[in-house]
Design an enzyme around this catalytic site. Structure first.
Site, mmCIF file in Angstrom:
data_model
loop_
_atom_site.group_PDB
_atom_site.id
_atom_site.type_symbol
_atom_site.label_atom_id
_atom_site.label_comp_id
_atom_site.label_asym_id
_atom_site.label_seq_id
_atom_site.Cartn_x
_atom_site.Cartn_y
_atom_site.Cartn_z
ATOM 1 N N ARG A 132 -26.017 -46.323 11.501
ATOM 2 C CA ARG A 132 -24.578 -46.420 11.275
ATOM 3 C C ARG A 132 -24.068 -47.617 12.065
ATOM 4 N NH1 ARG A 132 -25.286 -43.603 7.528
ATOM 5 N NH2 ARG A 132 -24.359 -41.585 7.025
ATOM 6 N N GLU A 192 -17.055 -50.762 7.952
ATOM 7 C CA GLU A 192 -17.385 -50.935 6.533
ATOM 8 C C GLU A 192 -16.405 -50.195 5.623
ATOM 9 O OE1 GLU A 192 -21.505 -49.339 6.870
ATOM 10 O OE2 GLU A 192 -20.885 -47.859 5.389
ATOM 11 N N HIS A 223 -24.687 -51.220 2.799
ATOM 12 C CA HIS A 223 -25.015 -49.793 2.962
ATOM 13 C C HIS A 223 -25.751 -49.255 1.723
ATOM 14 C CE1 HIS A 223 -23.714 -45.876 5.195
ATOM 15 N NE2 HIS A 223 -24.874 -45.710 4.589
HETATM 16 C C1 DGY Z 1 -27.067 -41.410 4.434
HETATM 17 O O1 DGY Z 1 -27.667 -40.651 3.673
HETATM 18 O O2 DGY Z 1 -26.636 -41.052 5.541
HETATM 19 C C2 DGY Z 1 -26.833 -42.785 3.960
HETATM 20 O O3 DGY Z 1 -26.444 -43.626 4.986
HETATM 21 C C3 DGY Z 1 -25.808 -42.788 2.858
HETATM 22 O O4 DGY Z 1 -24.572 -42.506 3.419
#
Ligand code: DGY
Length: 329
Positions: free
Chosen positions: A241, A270, A288
């Site tokens: 993240r 983001e 992402h």
């Molecule tokens: C997750 O599965 O956490 C990916 O980052 C998609 O949000």
């Protein structure tokens, strides 16, 4: 006629998944993929027992208080930092996510970013497209080696281990890792993974991959101090993240040539990307898309649907985050 439980599918999904949900539940969909404001989300959730969320819908105490019918929040993601799980548990709301089905696909993406960053793929392509390639040049766009180098993984859950396997078995990399808990000797042995301190990981790795779940406790876990420990030839890859990295500290390090490069799939603000990162050439940026293959996105959407259907038809959802809400039944 019995009425079916009502759910909101807050983001666009596959038609086949909506069709499955609709066999069991009364579904309000959002196939136009409008990003609901908080007010719109609250309004659309009135009278709903379930919600299917992406990372952009925050489920927290004020929302739960305003939506008293809500009993399940099913995230189409393995990460669930958009859920206040403690608040959901206190309100008796079950939270679910989509682990396992995206592990290998996300590990592939970590490697794609690692390779692209180390071998300067985006930069090379931009150079070529600008028409600047006039002759073969011995030192043109030289990068770092991946094979045989030291891979440092911060966060050694399922995805971390899948990345480690690729590194160790496919690229002959020496794998070091840091995690809240150490793997068992049986898990470490096949990939010869070595548990090290966080400091040693930053000092020793040629490529650092961040794949730990985000929580406020690990906010900016990579800042100026950690970057200063890294080798100037090293790369930093983030598929976890955005909040894991202090992006301004990273932009400073890249601008000053203190790091070979970075590969980032996730960003703190983001979909807005820190403009200081956009200015840098030694950074590979993707929007992402870590789990974005059609089969994996379909598997994620189906698992999220399985969780909703199971719970709202009186069965145990397959992948609860707070199973204590379900009791022992
Ligand atoms: C997750 O599965 O956490 C990916 O980052 C998609 O949000």
């Amino acid at each position: 006629m019995t009425t079916q439980p009502k759910i909101l599918v807050a983001r666009a999904t596959f038609d086949s998944v909506l069709a499955r949900l609709s066999e069991h539940l009364d579904v309000q969909a959002n196939q136009d993929d409008v990003i609901f404001s908080r007010e719109q989300l609250l309004a659309n959730l009135q009278g709903k027992q379930g919600v299917c969320t992406g990372g952009s819908e925050r489920i927290d105490a004020p929302l739960l208080a305003a939506c008293p019918d809500l009993k399940i929040a099913s995230n189409v993601a393995v990460g669930y930092n958009n859920f206040d799980v403690d608040a959901c548990t206190a309100a008796g709301v079950v939270c679910t996510n989509t682990p396992d089905v995206l592990t290998e696909t996300t590990a592939d993406m970590a490697f794609a970013l690692l390779m692209a960053t180390a071998r300067r793929v985006s930069e090379s392509e931009a150079f070529l497209r600008r028409g600047e390639w006039k002759k073969f040049k011995f030192d043109l766009l030289c990068g770092s080696d991946v094979h045989g180098s030291t891979l440092g993984i911060l966060g050694m859950g399922r995805i971390g281990q899948a990345i480690a396997r690729r590194g160790a078995l496919g690229f002959g990399m020496n794998v070091i890792y840091h995690n809240r808990s150490r793997l068992s000797a049986e898990q470490e042995a096949p990939i010869k993974a070595r548990y090290v301190s966080k400091q040693a990981l930053f000092e020793q790795a040629d490529h650092v991959v961040l794949v730990l779940p985000y929580s406020p406790a690990v906010h900016h876990t990579v800042g100026a101090g950690e970057i200063a420990l890294m080798k100037p030839t090293a790369t930093l890859i983030n598929i976890g993240r955005g909040g894991l990295i202090d992006e301004n500290a990273l932009a400073d390090a890249l601008a000053q040539g203190r790091l070979m490069g970075a590969g980032l799939d996730v960003f703190e603000g983001e979909p807005t990307v820190n403009p200081r990162l956009l200015e840098q050439t030694r950074v590979v940026l993707t929007p992402h898309v870590g789990s974005a293959t059609v089969p994996t996105r379909l598997a994620m959407a189906n698992l999220a649907a399985d969780n909703l259907i199971a719970f709202l038809t009186g069965k145990r959802p397959p992948t609860p985050i707070n199973p204590q809400v379900l009791g022992s039944a």
